[in-house]
Design a protein around this motif. Structure first.
Motif, PDB file in Angstrom:
ATOM      1  N   THR A 191       0.829  -1.208   0.000  1.00  0.00           N
ATOM      2  CA  THR A 191       0.000   0.000   0.000  1.00  0.00           C
ATOM      3  C   THR A 191       0.861   1.256   0.000  1.00  0.00           C
ATOM      4  O   THR A 191       0.610   2.197  -0.761  1.00  0.00           O
ATOM      5  CB  THR A 191      -0.942   0.001   1.221  1.00  0.00           C
ATOM      6  OG1 THR A 191      -1.742  -1.171   1.184  1.00  0.00           O
ATOM      7  CG2 THR A 191      -1.836   1.224   1.219  1.00  0.00           C
TER       8      THR A 191
ATOM      9  N   GLN B  51       2.557   4.773  -3.049  1.00  0.00           N
ATOM     10  CA  GLN B  51       2.408   6.190  -2.723  1.00  0.00           C
ATOM     11  C   GLN B  51       3.727   6.915  -2.497  1.00  0.00           C
ATOM     12  O   GLN B  51       3.800   8.135  -2.638  1.00  0.00           O
ATOM     13  CB  GLN B  51       1.558   6.325  -1.448  1.00  0.00           C
ATOM     14  CG  GLN B  51       0.207   5.649  -1.557  1.00  0.00           C
ATOM     15  CD  GLN B  51      -0.574   5.738  -0.264  1.00  0.00           C
ATOM     16  OE1 GLN B  51      -0.820   6.828   0.254  1.00  0.00           O
ATOM     17  NE2 GLN B  51      -0.971   4.604   0.286  1.00  0.00           N
TER      18      GLN B  51
ATOM     19  N   HIS C 299      -5.294   4.038   0.373  1.00  0.00           N
ATOM     20  CA  HIS C 299      -4.423   4.126  -0.800  1.00  0.00           C
ATOM     21  C   HIS C 299      -4.044   5.565  -1.139  1.00  0.00           C
ATOM     22  O   HIS C 299      -3.199   5.799  -1.994  1.00  0.00           O
ATOM     23  CB  HIS C 299      -5.076   3.426  -1.998  1.00  0.00           C
ATOM     24  CG  HIS C 299      -5.137   1.939  -1.817  1.00  0.00           C
ATOM     25  ND1 HIS C 299      -4.068   1.112  -2.078  1.00  0.00           N
ATOM     26  CD2 HIS C 299      -6.116   1.142  -1.336  1.00  0.00           C
ATOM     27  CE1 HIS C 299      -4.384  -0.131  -1.799  1.00  0.00           C
ATOM     28  NE2 HIS C 299      -5.625  -0.149  -1.336  1.00  0.00           N
TER      29      HIS C 299
END
Length: 194
Positions: free
Chosen positions: A42, A46, A106
Motif C-alpha cells: 500500500t 504512494q 491508498h
C-alpha cells in the motif's frame, strides 16, 4: 510543507506483540504473506521513501528494505520508534504507520501531506470515530518535546500530541482502513474476509 515527494515513511514493527503470543506481528502470515508485505504494498504505491523500525528479527525485515532499531531500551512503544526515526532520518517530515494495519488508505500519503500547513507539528489520521495515533505525519521540530517526554518516563502517545500543534486528517470515508490485527483470532477473521 510536506508533499508525497519530500516525506519519509516508517513502518513501526518494534513492539513486543504480547497479544499476538509474542510473535513478531509484522512477520505473522496473513493471506499467505507476511503482514508487513500488505502494508509495504500500500505504501510503495504512494512513496519510495520507506524504512522499517524493528527491534527483533532485523535480518528478516531487511529483505523488505532499510531497518533501524529503537535507541531507547525496554520497548517504549510507538514513541520509541518515532524517536529513533527522528534521529535516523534526515527528512523534515516523517510519517508513521503500524505493521499490523494491512488495509491502510491508498491515498494516505497525499491526504496526510496536503492537510498540513507551516504551523502543523503532527497530523493524525481520524477514522470518523477515533483518532489513529500511530498513523501520523510529524515535523522533526517535535524531537525536543519527544525527548523530554520520554525522559520523564511518559509513554502515552496522545499526551505528547496534546503538547504539540496537532491536526486530525479525516478518513471517515475509509473507516475500515485502520483495522489493527493484535491477536491470532483477529488475524484469522480478517484473513477469511480477504
Amino acid at each position: 510543507m510536506p508533499t508525497p515527494d519530500n516525506t519519509s515513511w516508517v513502518i513501526l514493527a518494534g513492539g513486543q506483540a504480547s497479544r499476538m503470543g509474542g510473535n513478531d506481528k509484522g512477520l505473522v502470515t496473513l493471506a499467505g504473506r507476511a503482514m508487513i508485505e500488505h502494508v509495504i504494498d500500500t505504501l510503495r504505491a504512494q512513496t519510495s521513501a520507506i524504512t522499517i523500525n524493528a527491534n527483533r528479527n532485523q535480518d528478516t525485515y531487511r529483505q523488505y528494505g532499510k531497518v533501524f532499531g529503537d535507541h531507547i531500551k525496554n520497548y517504549p512503544g510507538p514513541l520509541g520508534g518515532m524517536h529513533a526515526a527522528l534521529h535516523h532520518l534526515d527528512s523534515e517530515w516523517i510519517g508513521f504507520v503500524p505493521c499490523d494495519c494491512p488495509a491502510l488508505p491508498h491515498d494516505l500519503v497525499a491526504r496526510m501531506s496536503s492537510a498540513c500547513d507551516s504551523n502543523t507539528d503532527i497530523a493524525v489520521a481520524h477514522d470518523g470515530e477515533h483518532i489513529q495515533p500511530v498513523v501520523t505525519l510529524v515535523n522533526r521540530r517535535i524531537l525536543p518535546k519527544l525527548e523530554q517526554f520520554l525522559e520523564n518516563g511518559d509513554r502515552k502517545i496522545i499526551l505528547l500530541y496534546r503538547q504539540c500543534n496537532m491536526i486530525t486528517v479525516d478518513f471517515s470515508d475509509q473507516p475500515n482502513a485502520f483495522v489493527n490485527l493484535n491477536t491470532p483470532e483477529e488475524l484469522e477473521q480478517f484473513g477469511q474476509a480477504l
